[in-house]
Each structure stands twice: as C-alpha cells, then as structure tokens.
Write a protein that holds these residues in place. Structure first.
Motif, PDB file in Angstrom:
ATOM      1  N   UNK A  85      47.738  74.326  -4.396  1.00 10.35           N
ATOM      2  CA  UNK A  85      46.659  74.161  -3.412  1.00 10.35           C
ATOM      3  C   UNK A  85      47.183  74.274  -1.988  1.00 10.35           C
ATOM      4  N   UNK A 102      35.950  76.362 -11.031  1.00  9.21           N
ATOM      5  CA  UNK A 102      37.080  75.436 -11.224  1.00  9.21           C
ATOM      6  C   UNK A 102      36.569  74.049 -11.613  1.00  9.21           C
ATOM      7  N   UNK A 103      35.476  73.631 -10.954  1.00  7.36           N
ATOM      8  CA  UNK A 103      34.921  72.311 -11.272  1.00  7.36           C
ATOM      9  C   UNK A 103      34.371  72.272 -12.690  1.00  7.36           C
ATOM     10  N   UNK A 133      35.240  74.081 -15.274  1.00  9.30           N
ATOM     11  CA  UNK A 133      36.318  74.107 -16.269  1.00  9.30           C
ATOM     12  C   UNK A 133      36.960  72.725 -16.391  1.00  9.30           C
ATOM     13  N   UNK A 134      37.106  72.044 -15.258  1.00  5.91           N
ATOM     14  CA  UNK A 134      37.678  70.697 -15.280  1.00  5.91           C
ATOM     15  C   UNK A 134      36.748  69.740 -16.040  1.00  5.91           C
ATOM     16  N   UNK A 168      34.551  70.516 -18.321  1.00  9.42           N
ATOM     17  CA  UNK A 168      34.556  70.885 -19.737  1.00  9.42           C
ATOM     18  C   UNK A 168      35.799  70.346 -20.440  1.00  9.42           C
ATOM     19  N   UNK A 169      36.944  70.451 -19.760  1.00 12.28           N
ATOM     20  CA  UNK A 169      38.198  69.942 -20.333  1.00 12.28           C
ATOM     21  C   UNK A 169      38.099  68.430 -20.544  1.00 12.28           C
ATOM     22  N   UNK A 197      35.777  67.675 -23.561  1.00  8.85           N
ATOM     23  CA  UNK A 197      36.436  67.911 -24.853  1.00  8.85           C
ATOM     24  C   UNK A 197      37.434  66.801 -25.157  1.00  8.85           C
TER      25      UNK A 197
END
Lengths: 93, 317
Positions: free
Chosen positions: B94, B296-297, B299-300, B302-303, B306
């Motif tokens: 970042x 990006x948010x 995917x975070x 979703x991770x 799960x």
C-alpha cells in the motif's frame, strides 16, 4: 481497509520434481492466491501444481546465526564418499 | 563486532559476488537505494501498460491483438514480481502504491509520451523494450537476491516483446509508402526518448558510483546508451528507415557509432512532470485504484465469510 495478506508461491514444473519457490503475491484468501499465482507465475506453462502458504506462517532460520547452525556439517568430511580409500582395481565402489 | 566491521563484512560479500538476501544485515542506504530503484521499476511496468493498452482494441489483426494483450499482461506480471521483491526490503504494498500516486516515487519517463499511431506499438517494442532489456540483463546479476531473481524471469519474457515490436516495424516498412512513412514517423518520435531511458550523463548521475560499488549497477548510463545505439543503427538500416540524428555515423577507430546530443532540457522537464502525458498517466492509475476499491473490499468480505462458515462448521462437529 486492511491489506490482503502475503502468500508465498511454490510451483512444481512437472511431475517427478518437487515444488520450488517462485515468488510471492497478495490475495484475499488461499483460493484467490492460487488463481492469481496461475496468472502471475505460470503464463508460459511453468507448472502443473501450485502450493500457496501465508508468508506469516513460515518459520525461517536466522541468517545471523547461520554460522552456528551449519558449522557442525563443515568438518565432517567422512560423510562424503571421497573421504575413503578405494584399493586399486576394485570396481563398483 | 562494531558497525565498521559489519559494514566491511557486507562489502566483502558483495565483492565476492555473494548475494544479499532479505533477512541479511545490509546498510540502510543500500536498502533505501534498492527500494527506490525496484519500486520505480515496478511502477514503470504498471504505468507502461497504459500507452499500449490504448491500441489493444484497434490492433490491425487478431495475431497482433493476442500478442499485444500477452505483452501487456506480462507487464502486469513484471510489476507484481518487482513489487514483491521490493516488499522483502520491509516496505508494504500500500505504501508503494501510495508513493506512486502522490508523485513521491517516479516511473520511467518514456511512458509519458503518447502513442499516436499503430506504428508506435512497433517502435515501443523495438526501441523501448530493447532499451529495457539492455538495462535489465545486467540486473540479473544484481547483488540483491530477490531483485536478481525477478529480473531473470522478466528478461526471459521480455525478448518476445522486442521481437514482436520489430516484426511490426518490418511489416510496415515492407508495406505501402504510407505504412512505411508511419513507421518512420514512429521512429522519429521514439528514438530520442528511448535514448533518454538510460538516464542522465555519467558525470551527472548521482547514484552510479555507489550503486556500482554495491553491485546493483554493472554498467554506467553512457555505456548502456552506446550499446543501444550500436544495436539499433544496423536494425534501422535493415528496415530502410532513418534514425533522426544527423550526427549518427560509424566510427571505425572507436568501433562504435558516434551520435548526437540528447535534448537534456526535455529530459529534465519530463522527469519533473512536464511531459506530454504525465498528468494523464497518473490520473489513469489513481482512477483504476479508486474504482477498484469495491472489488478489494468485496474479496476481503468474501474471504471473511468463508472463514466464518468454516469456523461454525467446525464448531457444529
């Protein structure tokens, strides 16, 4: 937002060989790390199997202590076949 | 051991051609120099996708289109190898992106020139990638292990970039007079900026001496620039187009081509942000980053979802 964690990527180039470190990448989860590793490190058929592991899960030896760590192997020449005398004419040794 | 002993031990390793690895001791300036250079290199790969991305949808054939797509995808990959190598020095991704967007970190000035015609895809592959390869091959032996390893991968992939560019030029030069004129025009516009890619003259290069001592740099800017001219002059002859330099001529005595003076005012102006596309390139990068935030948010999220599911399954058992 928190940065995606870093994964280390290991690739097996073909069956019969071990996985070898290829590099690292960021991903939200392990599945995504594998998918991205395919695109980042295998664009030209470099592999047929990928391992990914969180970089933070790797325990590494300390380079500052490598002398003490590896020193015991340095002076043990008798661990190598060339240390031993082979009588002349003797084969298959 | 005191700090002087540690530093001389470090220099001894470099002199013996022993690679430095991420967790080895290194002088702070060595670390900072590498962060600056590797990040600049990574940013160049990422920004370098923009001028070519401009022509993907207008490639003249499917063959050219798949090649250009593959080349641009390679550049994304190269950027990622290099960001990872840079991160091993203790800076996070970042922060690197932030330095690009704020203008604190630089990228190669060549990408601040516009791509006006299809022939520019040829000239970029031939000249810009040609120059990049000359710069990068010695970096495969750089003293910093992760950078050297990334460069080995990159150099292997880059040679296709240069060839596809030269093939585009060759095809245009064998085409209609208008096509050949287009190739000549691209050479006219890209020649001097390509020579500028090697950086300021040796006597004005502030980092060269130290970088050579540290095994980061193996050749000086002027040495590499001479190699570039020697490599390209016969290639231009083969194409039957003319390098836009009246002073360019073979010097039998030196065994090299002599060539004219770069317009250093233009060089410094583009470095300082006043090139034709500096503003546009940075805006495109910032826009892509900001508009990608939701991905990006998501995917975070979703991770995390799960992971929660797995945890509650584990509890149920």
């Amino acid at each position: 937002m928190k940065t995606w964690p870093l994964y280390e990527v290991f690739i097996r180039s073909k069956a019969g060989l071990s996985h070898k470190h290829a590099g690292s990448l960021h991903a939200a989860d392990p599945q995504m790390a594998i998918e991205n590793a395919r695109d980042v490190y295998c664009r030209r058929g470099e592999g047929n199997s990928i391992w990914v592991v969180l970089s933070s899960e790797i325990t590494a030896s300390n380079p500052a202590e490598s002398e003490e760590l590896f020193d015991p192997a340095e002076d043990k020449v008798y661990r190598h076949p060339t240390f031993y005398h082979v009588p002349e004419g003797v084969k298959h040794l | 051991m005191n700090i002087i002993e540690i530093e001389s031990g470090f220099q001894e390793k470099i002199d013996k051609d022993i690679r430095i690895e991420p967790r080895d001791w290194m002088p702070d300036n060595y670390r900072q120099t590498l962060i600056r250079q590797i990040s600049q290199h990574a940013h160049s790969e990422i920004v370098g996708m923009l001028p070519e991305g401009n022509w993907i949808t207008r490639a003249p054939s499917l063959r050219r289109k798949v090649a250009l797509l593959a080349k641009v995808q390679d550049e994304a990959g190269h950027g990622l190898y290099l960001y990872s190598a840079c991160e091993t020095l203790g800076i996070d991704r970042d922060e690197l992106v932030e330095q690009l967007h704020s203008g604190k970190a630089k990228y190669s000035s060549i990408f601040n020139y516009p791509t006006l015609t299809w022939a520019d895809m040829g000239a970029i592959g031939w000249l810009v990638d040609g120059a990049a390869i000359l710069n990068q091959i010695p970096l495969c032996r750089c003293s910093y292990g992760p950078y050297a390893r990334a460069m080995v991968r990159i150099c292997k992939e880059e040679s296709f970039h240069q060839r596809q560019g030269y093939e585009i030029m060759d095809t245009l030069c064998k085409g209609t007079p208008a096509q050949k004129a287009m190739a000549q025009d691209a050479l006219n516009r890209w020649w001097w900026p390509s020579l500028m890619m090697f950086g300021p003259k040796d006597e004005e290069s502030t980092h060269t001496a130290q970088s050579q001592k540290w095994g980061i740099k193996r050749f000086t800017n002027d040495e590499l620039r001479q190699k570039m001219v020697d490599m390209c002059a016969p290639q231009a002859d083969h194409l039957g187009i003319t390098i836009p330099d009246l002073d360019l001529k073979w010097n039998e005595e030196r065994g090299h081509y002599d060539f004219g003076e770069i317009n250093w005012d233009e060089f410094w102006a583009v470095v300082k942000g006043h090139g034709p596309c500096n503003k546009q390139r940075l805006e495109a990068r910032i826009k892509a980053w900001e508009e990608g935030a939701w991905v990006r948010e998501a995917a975070t999220a979703y991770a995390a979802k799960k992971e929660n599911q797995m945890m509650s399954k584990a509890k149920a058992v």
